[in-house]
Structure formats: C-alpha cells, structure tokens
Motif scaffolding. Structure first.
Motif, PDB file in Angstrom:
ATOM      1  N   HIS A   1       0.904  -0.888   0.183  1.00 49.17           N
ATOM      2  CA  HIS A   1       0.057  -0.325  -0.214  1.00 49.17           C
ATOM      3  C   HIS A   1       0.956   1.405  -0.048  1.00 49.17           C
ATOM      4  CE1 HIS A   1      -3.192  -2.548   0.311  1.00 49.17           C
ATOM      5  NE2 HIS A   1      -3.217  -2.965   1.456  1.00 49.17           N
ATOM      6  N   CYS A   2       0.609   2.366  -1.067  1.00 54.57           N
ATOM      7  CA  CYS A   2       1.601   3.375  -0.984  1.00 54.57           C
ATOM      8  C   CYS A   2       1.414   4.257  -0.205  1.00 54.57           C
ATOM      9  CB  CYS A   2       0.551   3.964  -2.311  1.00 54.57           C
ATOM     10  SG  CYS A   2       1.971   5.039  -2.576  1.00 54.57           S
ATOM     11  N   TYR A   3       2.464   4.735   0.160  1.00 55.07           N
ATOM     12  CA  TYR A   3       2.377   5.698   1.500  1.00 55.07           C
ATOM     13  C   TYR A   3       1.611   7.261   1.056  1.00 55.07           C
ATOM     14  CZ  TYR A   3       5.770   8.947  -1.519  1.00 55.07           C
ATOM     15  OH  TYR A   3       5.722   9.702  -2.550  1.00 55.07           O
ATOM     16  N   HIS A   4       1.573   7.357  -0.362  1.00 55.00           N
ATOM     17  CA  HIS A   4       0.296   8.629   0.019  1.00 55.00           C
ATOM     18  C   HIS A   4      -0.557   8.332   0.398  1.00 55.00           C
ATOM     19  CE1 HIS A   4      -1.935  11.744  -3.058  1.00 55.00           C
ATOM     20  NE2 HIS A   4      -1.495  12.267  -1.975  1.00 55.00           N
ATOM     21  N   ALA A   5      -0.999   7.299  -0.065  1.00 53.20           N
ATOM     22  CA  ALA A   5      -3.208   7.078   0.443  1.00 53.20           C
ATOM     23  C   ALA A   5      -3.463   5.987   0.623  1.00 53.20           C
ATOM     24  CB  ALA A   5      -3.751   8.264  -0.121  1.00 53.20           C
ATOM     25  N   GLY A   6      -2.042   5.189   0.313  1.00 53.59           N
ATOM     26  CA  GLY A   6      -2.827   3.145   0.284  1.00 53.59           C
ATOM     27  C   GLY A   6      -3.132   2.893  -1.295  1.00 53.59           C
ATOM     28  N   GLY A   7      -3.349   2.825  -1.959  1.00 55.08           N
ATOM     29  CA  GLY A   7      -3.650   2.469  -3.509  1.00 55.08           C
ATOM     30  C   GLY A   7      -2.569   1.893  -3.024  1.00 55.08           C
ATOM     31  N   SER A   8      -2.752   1.075  -4.338  1.00 60.82           N
ATOM     32  CA  SER A   8      -1.684  -0.818  -4.694  1.00 60.82           C
ATOM     33  C   SER A   8      -1.220  -0.644  -5.473  1.00 60.82           C
ATOM     34  CB  SER A   8      -3.270  -1.582  -4.781  1.00 60.82           C
ATOM     35  OG  SER A   8      -1.854  -3.217  -5.270  1.00 60.82           O
TER      36      SER A   8
ATOM     37  N   VAL B   1       5.344   3.208 -10.065  1.00 56.22           N
ATOM     38  CA  VAL B   1       4.483   4.216  -9.989  1.00 56.22           C
ATOM     39  C   VAL B   1       3.762   3.747  -9.629  1.00 56.22           C
ATOM     40  CG1 VAL B   1       3.545   6.326 -11.705  1.00 56.22           C
ATOM     41  CG2 VAL B   1       5.573   5.277 -12.280  1.00 56.22           C
ATOM     42  N   CYS B   2       2.590   4.410  -8.749  1.00 57.85           N
ATOM     43  CA  CYS B   2       1.078   4.098  -7.843  1.00 57.85           C
ATOM     44  C   CYS B   2       0.148   4.833  -8.933  1.00 57.85           C
ATOM     45  CB  CYS B   2       1.075   4.538  -6.773  1.00 57.85           C
ATOM     46  SG  CYS B   2      -0.581   4.364  -5.676  1.00 57.85           S
ATOM     47  N   PRO B   3      -0.309   3.131  -9.777  1.00 59.37           N
ATOM     48  CA  PRO B   3      -1.520   3.387 -10.803  1.00 59.37           C
ATOM     49  C   PRO B   3      -2.696   4.735  -9.578  1.00 59.37           C
ATOM     50  CG  PRO B   3      -1.340   1.303  -9.631  1.00 59.37           C
ATOM     51  CD  PRO B   3      -0.164   2.080  -8.933  1.00 59.37           C
ATOM     52  N   LYS B   4      -2.593   5.195  -8.540  1.00 64.80           N
ATOM     53  CA  LYS B   4      -3.596   5.739  -7.960  1.00 64.80           C
ATOM     54  C   LYS B   4      -4.027   7.672  -8.588  1.00 64.80           C
ATOM     55  CE  LYS B   4      -6.600   5.576  -3.911  1.00 64.80           C
ATOM     56  NZ  LYS B   4      -7.012   5.418  -2.526  1.00 64.80           N
ATOM     57  N   HIS B   5      -2.244   8.273  -7.838  1.00 65.04           N
ATOM     58  CA  HIS B   5      -2.220   9.695  -7.923  1.00 65.04           C
ATOM     59  C   HIS B   5      -0.579   9.778  -8.634  1.00 65.04           C
ATOM     60  CE1 HIS B   5      -4.399   9.384  -4.163  1.00 65.04           C
ATOM     61  NE2 HIS B   5      -5.532  10.060  -5.290  1.00 65.04           N
ATOM     62  N   LYS B   6       0.170   8.857  -9.337  1.00 64.57           N
ATOM     63  CA  LYS B   6       1.634   8.672  -9.689  1.00 64.57           C
ATOM     64  C   LYS B   6       2.597   9.429  -8.879  1.00 64.57           C
ATOM     65  CE  LYS B   6      -0.924   7.055 -13.084  1.00 64.57           C
ATOM     66  NZ  LYS B   6      -0.882   6.300 -13.698  1.00 64.57           N
ATOM     67  N   TYR B   7       2.229   8.048  -7.791  1.00 63.97           N
ATOM     68  CA  TYR B   7       3.863   8.999  -7.128  1.00 63.97           C
ATOM     69  C   TYR B   7       4.217   7.971  -7.365  1.00 63.97           C
ATOM     70  CZ  TYR B   7       1.943  11.924  -4.257  1.00 63.97           C
ATOM     71  OH  TYR B   7       1.879  13.469  -3.588  1.00 63.97           O
ATOM     72  N   LYS B   8       5.984   8.531  -7.361  1.00 63.19           N
ATOM     73  CA  LYS B   8       7.066   7.788  -7.740  1.00 63.19           C
ATOM     74  C   LYS B   8       8.575   7.081  -7.141  1.00 63.19           C
ATOM     75  CE  LYS B   8       6.707   9.397 -12.253  1.00 63.19           C
ATOM     76  NZ  LYS B   8       5.085   9.935 -12.051  1.00 63.19           N
TER      77      LYS B   8
END
Ligand code: FES
Length: 149
Positions: A48-55, A71-78
């Motif tokens: 789960h991504c550190y930004h907002a928990g996206g997978s 690259v997180c699919p949710k908000h594209k954080y790298k």
C-alpha cells in the motif's frame, strides 16, 4: 531498555513461479507486501502506497534518474524499488526548456529483503526502526495512528 524488533522471514514461493507471476501479493505477519521480479532482480515492498494507501501491485515500472521506480496507479507517485525513496519532478512547469529535475523526498515506502535458498524465495521484513510513512497503511498500529490524526 531498548525495544528491538524481531527479524521475521517468510517463504513466499518458488523462484520459477514468482518470475512467471512478475508481481505477487503476499500477507506476511500484519503487512501486505508486493514481491516484484523485474529485469532479473526480486524486490519486495509494502504493497500500500505511502501517499494514500493505493495498491502498488499493478504499478508501471520506469527508470527515473537512474533508479527503477514503481509508479503508483492511484496518483502517479514514484517510489524507487530498491530503497523505497519517494521521487518527484521538481522542474518548473512554466519553463518548458528546463529538463526534468528529479528530487528525493527520502525513504517513504518500507522495503524488505529478498533472498533465495535452493530455488525458494524468502522475504525478511524490514526492521528499520521508527515510522516510515507506508507503515500507516500496513499495520494495526499504523491504522490506529491514522484514525487518531
Ligand atoms: Fe499512491 Fe496516491 S495513493 S500516489
């Protein structure tokens, strides 16, 4: 008295199956970890991504500033695969001539150690002390902390 975290290693599968799968989601202890095989190397990090928990399970992998990043699919954080570093583009969007300028936010995603023994792949959970931002989406303690803030 110092608080020492116990090292936990888990068998996650055999090498051949994990290479074929490319991405594998596994529940290890109270965490969900994604095991990734990319360009001949295994990586493991909190799923789960550190930004907002996206997978991160289906995130694209790109090379950014000589680092392989998911690259997180949710908000594209790298996030760098090897270190869990948050990478962002610090270029000036108003200056079209300026080349991309990549900067680090530091370690944001907890990464884990992958080892192979006799064709089996093990993940040893990170015991890096202190909170890493992805912890908030992985553990009971992190979820409790999130509810508190
Ligand atoms: Fe991953 Fe927002 S949840 S970029």
């Amino acid at each position: 008295m110092s608080e020492e975290a116990a090292v936990e290693s888990f068998l996650v599968g055999n090498r051949k199956d994990l290479i074929e799968a490319k991405r594998t989601s596994v529940a290890l202890g109270d965490r969900v970890v994604v095991v990734i095989h990319h360009q001949g190397v295994f990586y493991a990090m909190d799923q789960h991504c550190y930004h907002a928990g996206g997978s991160l399970l289906n995130g694209d992998i790109e090379e950014i500033d000589n680092k392989l990043c998911i690259v997180c699919p949710k908000h594209k954080y790298k996030i760098s695969l090897a270190e869990g570093e948050g990478i962002y583009n610090a270029s000036n969007p108003k200056d079209k001539d300026q080349p991309p300028c990549w900067m680090s936010k530091g370690i944001k995603q907890r990464v884990h150690t992958v080892t192979e023994v006799d064709g089996n792949i093990y993940v040893t959970l990170s015991v890096t002390p202190g909170w890493i931002e992805s912890d908030y989406y992985q553990t009971e303690k992190g979820r409790a902390e999130l509810k508190r803030v």
